[in-house]
Design a protein around this motif. Structure first.
Motif, short mmCIF file in Angstrom:
data_model
loop_
_atom_site.label_atom_id
_atom_site.label_comp_id
_atom_site.label_asym_id
_atom_site.label_seq_id
_atom_site.Cartn_x
_atom_site.Cartn_y
_atom_site.Cartn_z
N UNK A 193 -0.74 11.78 -6.79
CA UNK A 193 -1.51 10.96 -7.72
C UNK A 193 -2.97 10.93 -7.29
N UNK A 194 -3.19 10.71 -6.00
CA UNK A 194 -4.53 10.67 -5.44
C UNK A 194 -4.59 11.55 -4.20
N UNK A 195 -5.69 12.26 -4.07
CA UNK A 195 -5.89 13.13 -2.92
C UNK A 195 -6.86 12.48 -1.94
N UNK A 196 -6.71 12.79 -0.66
CA UNK A 196 -7.64 12.30 0.34
C UNK A 196 -9.06 12.72 -0.04
N UNK A 197 -9.98 11.76 -0.04
CA UNK A 197 -11.36 12.04 -0.41
C UNK A 197 -11.69 11.73 -1.85
N UNK A 229 3.60 -12.62 -3.77
CA UNK A 229 3.49 -11.44 -2.91
C UNK A 229 3.87 -10.18 -3.68
N UNK A 230 3.57 -9.03 -3.07
CA UNK A 230 3.88 -7.72 -3.65
C UNK A 230 4.59 -6.86 -2.61
N UNK A 231 5.39 -5.93 -3.12
CA UNK A 231 5.99 -4.89 -2.28
C UNK A 231 5.38 -3.58 -2.74
N UNK A 232 4.76 -2.84 -1.81
CA UNK A 232 4.00 -1.65 -2.19
C UNK A 232 4.50 -0.42 -1.44
N UNK A 233 4.39 0.72 -2.10
CA UNK A 233 4.74 2.00 -1.47
C UNK A 233 3.69 3.04 -1.82
N UNK A 234 3.63 4.09 -1.00
CA UNK A 234 2.80 5.24 -1.34
C UNK A 234 3.61 6.22 -2.17
N UNK A 235 2.94 7.00 -3.00
CA UNK A 235 3.65 8.01 -3.79
C UNK A 235 4.14 9.16 -2.91
N UNK A 236 3.45 9.40 -1.79
CA UNK A 236 3.90 10.39 -0.83
C UNK A 236 4.83 9.66 0.15
#
Length: 225
Positions: free
Chosen positions: A43-47, A162-169
């Protein structure tokens, strides 16, 4: 007839006004944020540079499932990450919002659980929210939605506020799953949310919006019934 002042005498005032306007926009409306890692691929790339909507929370709106949000480090999650060393120019431009802040300790993840939700992973199958398995096409190719390692197995109820969050990777993201045994139990207080990332603004070739995925939009609709 009043004599018009030369432009060079007006320039300092115009610069000050522009900087004050940029500071106002950064504080209350929109802020740029630079993606620091690969945890949100593809979804998003570093940079990548994203624009974060800071206005909506001022009206009492809270983050919803599926949104990509920027939030302040809720429990020293970044303690093992190298501290950036911005130049004086970067600090100044970051302060007024003309470029992403290089010093702000913030993270960016996807919200998969909100207050009172049950979120669980068992085995290497689908992530479940309130007992329903999610189809997550945004998960990094080759990853599984749930990680088979011990820390990737969980069954939690998200406290109110509160929220529970994850990365797509999923297999390269130090998110809520991997901070469950620390203060805060991996939960992100809604008050720590800076805002929702709505647009990938840079590089130009990656210009795109960041909508709520249909799978999590449906989960939110089902929860309201």
């Amino acid at each position: 007839m009043k004599e018009q002042r030369p432009f060079w005498r007006e320039l300092p005032l115009l610069v000050v006004i522009a900087l004050l306007l940029a500071l106002f926009i950064k504080t209350f409306l929109v802020q740029a944020f630079s993606i620091p890692s690969e945890s949100m691929q593809n979804t998003l790339q570093k940079g990548d540079r994203v624009l974060v909507d800071k206005l909506t929370p001022w009206f009492g709106s809270e983050s919803e499932r599926g949104e990509v949000v920027v939030f302040h480090d809720p429990g020293d999650w970044l303690k093992n990450e190298p501290a950036p060393q911005p130049s004086a120019v970067q600090k100044a431009l970051g302060f007024v919002g003309l470029m992403p802040s290089a010093e702000e300790k913030a993270l960016i993840k996807r919200v998969v659980g909100v207050g009172d939700d049950t979120v669980e992973c068992e085995g290497a199958g689908s992530l479940k929210v309130n007992g329903k398995a999610l189809d997550e096409p945004y998960v990094f190719p080759g990853n599984t939605a749930c990680s088979a390692d011990p820390d990737g197995q969980f069954d939690v109820t998200v406290p109110s506020g509160h929220l529970w969050v994850t990365g797509d990777h999923r297999q390269a993201s130090g998110d809520s799953r991997y901070h469950r045994h620390e203060p805060g139990a991996g939960m992100v207080p809604v008050d720590d949310v800076v805002g929702r990332a709505v647009v990938v603004a840079w590089p130009v070739g990656r210009l795109d919006n960041l909508p709520v995925p249909a799978t999590l939009d449906r989960a939110a609709t089902d929860a309201r019934r």
